[in-house]
Design an enzyme around this catalytic site. Sequence first.
Site, PDB file in Angstrom:
ATOM      1  N   CYS A  15       0.819  -1.218   0.000  1.00  0.00           N
ATOM      2  CA  CYS A  15       0.000   0.000   0.000  1.00  0.00           C
ATOM      3  C   CYS A  15       0.854   1.270   0.000  1.00  0.00           C
ATOM      4  CB  CYS A  15      -0.946   0.010   1.190  1.00  0.00           C
ATOM      5  SG  CYS A  15      -2.134  -1.336   1.130  1.00  0.00           S
TER       6      CYS A  15
ATOM      7  N   HIS B 248      -3.126   7.706   1.732  1.00  0.00           N
ATOM      8  CA  HIS B 248      -3.536   6.364   1.318  1.00  0.00           C
ATOM      9  C   HIS B 248      -4.945   6.134   1.855  1.00  0.00           C
ATOM     10  CE1 HIS B 248      -3.837   2.190   0.621  1.00  0.00           C
ATOM     11  NE2 HIS B 248      -3.635   1.810   1.868  1.00  0.00           N
TER      12      HIS B 248
ATOM     13  N   ASN C 176      -9.986   0.261  -0.430  1.00  0.00           N
ATOM     14  CA  ASN C 176      -8.523   0.304  -0.351  1.00  0.00           C
ATOM     15  C   ASN C 176      -7.958  -0.334  -1.625  1.00  0.00           C
ATOM     16  OD1 ASN C 176      -5.819  -0.058   0.167  1.00  0.00           O
ATOM     17  ND2 ASN C 176      -6.105  -0.803   2.252  1.00  0.00           N
TER      18      ASN C 176
HETATM   19  O1  UT7 Z   1      -3.721  -0.543   3.387  1.00  0.00           O
HETATM   20  C1  UT7 Z   1      -2.923  -1.254   4.278  1.00  0.00           C
HETATM   21  C2  UT7 Z   1      -3.170  -0.800   5.615  1.00  0.00           C
HETATM   22  N1  UT7 Z   1      -4.405  -1.349   6.110  1.00  0.00           N
HETATM   23  C3  UT7 Z   1      -5.086  -0.654   6.978  1.00  0.00           C
HETATM   24  O2  UT7 Z   1      -4.733   0.459   7.263  1.00  0.00           O
HETATM   25  C4  UT7 Z   1      -6.262  -1.307   7.652  1.00  0.00           C
HETATM   26  C5  UT7 Z   1      -6.164  -1.042   9.123  1.00  0.00           C
HETATM   27  N2  UT7 Z   1      -7.251  -1.588   9.906  1.00  0.00           N
HETATM   28  C6  UT7 Z   1      -8.526  -1.182   9.790  1.00  0.00           C
HETATM   29  O3  UT7 Z   1      -8.861  -0.387   8.961  1.00  0.00           O
HETATM   30  C7  UT7 Z   1      -9.523  -1.691  10.827  1.00  0.00           C
HETATM   31  O4  UT7 Z   1      -8.824  -2.377  11.838  1.00  0.00           O
HETATM   32  C8  UT7 Z   1     -10.629  -2.614  10.235  1.00  0.00           C
HETATM   33  C9  UT7 Z   1     -11.571  -1.792   9.386  1.00  0.00           C
HETATM   34  C10 UT7 Z   1      -9.963  -3.686   9.412  1.00  0.00           C
HETATM   35  C11 UT7 Z   1     -11.426  -3.234  11.347  1.00  0.00           C
HETATM   36  O5  UT7 Z   1     -11.952  -2.249  12.221  1.00  0.00           O
HETATM   37  P1  UT7 Z   1     -11.799  -2.412  13.806  1.00  0.00           P
HETATM   38  O6  UT7 Z   1     -12.529  -1.324  14.419  1.00  0.00           O
HETATM   39  O7  UT7 Z   1     -10.337  -2.529  14.105  1.00  0.00           O
HETATM   40  O8  UT7 Z   1     -12.573  -3.748  14.056  1.00  0.00           O
HETATM   41  P2  UT7 Z   1     -12.057  -5.112  14.697  1.00  0.00           P
HETATM   42  O9  UT7 Z   1     -11.136  -5.812  13.773  1.00  0.00           O
HETATM   43  O10 UT7 Z   1     -11.570  -4.852  16.085  1.00  0.00           O
HETATM   44  O11 UT7 Z   1     -13.407  -5.899  14.792  1.00  0.00           O
HETATM   45  C12 UT7 Z   1     -14.480  -5.468  15.642  1.00  0.00           C
HETATM   46  C13 UT7 Z   1     -15.579  -6.500  15.559  1.00  0.00           C
HETATM   47  C14 UT7 Z   1     -15.083  -7.917  15.792  1.00  0.00           C
HETATM   48  O12 UT7 Z   1     -16.093  -8.612  16.507  1.00  0.00           O
HETATM   49  P3  UT7 Z   1     -15.943  -8.883  18.086  1.00  0.00           P
HETATM   50  O13 UT7 Z   1     -14.661  -9.671  18.216  1.00  0.00           O
HETATM   51  O14 UT7 Z   1     -15.863  -7.542  18.711  1.00  0.00           O
HETATM   52  O15 UT7 Z   1     -17.176  -9.649  18.400  1.00  0.00           O
HETATM   53  C15 UT7 Z   1     -14.963  -8.490  14.418  1.00  0.00           C
HETATM   54  O16 UT7 Z   1     -15.114  -9.882  14.385  1.00  0.00           O
HETATM   55  O17 UT7 Z   1     -16.134  -6.488  14.239  1.00  0.00           O
HETATM   56  C16 UT7 Z   1     -16.126  -7.831  13.712  1.00  0.00           C
HETATM   57  N3  UT7 Z   1     -15.952  -7.735  12.269  1.00  0.00           N
HETATM   58  C17 UT7 Z   1     -16.987  -7.554  11.425  1.00  0.00           C
HETATM   59  N4  UT7 Z   1     -18.297  -7.433  11.634  1.00  0.00           N
HETATM   60  C18 UT7 Z   1     -19.089  -7.236  10.560  1.00  0.00           C
HETATM   61  C19 UT7 Z   1     -14.805  -7.794  11.544  1.00  0.00           C
HETATM   62  N5  UT7 Z   1     -15.075  -7.659  10.233  1.00  0.00           N
HETATM   63  C20 UT7 Z   1     -16.421  -7.510  10.136  1.00  0.00           C
HETATM   64  C21 UT7 Z   1     -17.298  -7.326   9.055  1.00  0.00           C
HETATM   65  N6  UT7 Z   1     -18.617  -7.186   9.320  1.00  0.00           N
HETATM   66  N7  UT7 Z   1     -16.866  -7.242   7.764  1.00  0.00           N
END
Ligand code: UT7
Length: 323
Positions: free
Chosen positions: A114, A250, A280
Site C-alpha cells: 500500500c 492512502h 482500499n
Molecule cells: O492498506 C494497508 C493498511 N491497512 C489498513 O490500514 C487497515 C487497518 N485496519 C482497519 O482499517 C480496521 O482495523 C478494520 C476496518 C480492518 C477493522 O476495524 P476495527 O474497528 O479494528 O474492528 P475489529 O477488527 O476490532 O473488529 C471489531 C468487531 C469484531 O467482533 P468482536 O470480536 O468484537 O465480536 C470483528 O469480528 O467487528 C467484527 N468484524 C466484522 N463485523 C461485521 C470484523 N469484520 C467484520 C465485518 N462485518 N466485515
Amino acid sequence: MTTRAVVRGVGHYLPERIVPNAWFEDKIDTSDEWIRSRSGIERRHFAADGETTSDLAANAALEALADAGIAAETVDALIVATSTADLTFPSAATMVQHRIGMTGGFAFDVQAVCAGFVFALAQANALIVSGQATRVMVIGAETFSRIIDFEDRATSVLFGDGAGALLLEAVEGAGTNADRGILATDLHSDGSHRDILYVDGGVSTQTTGHLRMQGKEVFRHAVEKLADTAHASLGKLGMTGDDVDWIVPHQANLRIIKSTAQKMGVEMDRVVVTVQDHGNTSAASIPLALTTGVRNGQIKEGDLVVTEAIGGGLAWGSVVLRW
Ligand code: UT7
C-alpha cells in the site's frame, strides 16, 4: 538552480463493475452499516474476468499522457507500483511500456504494497534529480480482488481494484520551498511486522495465496506512523501542517485518515477522501485520489500537497510536493 520532478499530467482508470457494500451481505456475516462505520467504505470496483493489472495501468498512463499532451516516445522511465502484477515476470511496467507505445527508456516495478506509490514517487524523483531521466511515468495499479479471501469478513470488504498515474518531468527550480515539484520524501520499512499484513502464498510456495491482516494491529501502527512520516518530510523543509493545502492520504480507512489529519493539525476540508468510492486499492489509492482531487477542482497549481501511506512490510512513507 535545482532540478525538480514536476507533475505534468494525471490519469486514472477504474474497472466498470462497481460493487456496493450490500453485495457482501448475503455472502458473509457483515452489513453495509458495519463496513461504512468502521472503514468509511461504501463501494469499490472489481476488475472483469481477464482484466489484469497491466490493463488498468496502461489505461491510466494513456490518460496521463493525454492530460500532459506528451508523446509516449519521449518518456524515458516508467515505474509501476503494484503487488498484483499479471505475471511473475516480466514486470507489469514493461508490459505497460509496450502497450502505451513507449519505445525507449526503461521500466520496472516497485513492490511496497500500500506504500508502493509513495516509494515509486521517491524513486522517480531520485531518477530525475540525479539526471538519469527527464520524463518519468509513475503508476500505482492493483487487482486486489484476485488475492481476497471472500470468506474472510475481516478483509474481503475492504479492498478494490484500480489504477492511477502521474507523469513527472524535470524542471529547473530556484531551490526554494516555492518551487513546483517534489520537495521532500521520507521512507521507512520494518520487516519485523511481516505477520500482521501479508499474503500467504507466492512464487516460491507455488500458490497465489490470500491477503491476511490483523486489522487492529495495522490500524495502531498506521495512526502513529503516518503522522510521524508526514511531519518528518515537512520538517525537512522547515514546514508544518499549517503550510499544507492538501493531504492526499492512502485510502484504507476513514478513521485513520481523520486521525492523521488531526495529528497534523489539518482540517478535513483540506484532505482528499475517496475511500468511500474506491475502497482500499493499495498502491493505486494515492494516484486515484490525486487525480480525483485535480478533476474536482480541489488541487490547483501551486498547492502544497502531502501524500502518506503505510502497508505490508510494514513499509511506510510520505512525499511533499508543490502541484
Ligand atoms: O492498506 C494497508 C493498511 N491497512 C489498513 O490500514 C487497515 C487497518 N485496519 C482497519 O482499517 C480496521 O482495523 C478494520 C476496518 C480492518 C477493522 O476495524 P476495527 O474497528 O479494528 O474492528 P475489529 O477488527 O476490532 O473488529 C471489531 C468487531 C469484531 O467482533 P468482536 O470480536 O468484537 O465480536 C470483528 O469480528 O467487528 C467484527 N468484524 C466484522 N463485523 C461485521 C470484523 N469484520 C467484520 C465485518 N462485518 N466485515
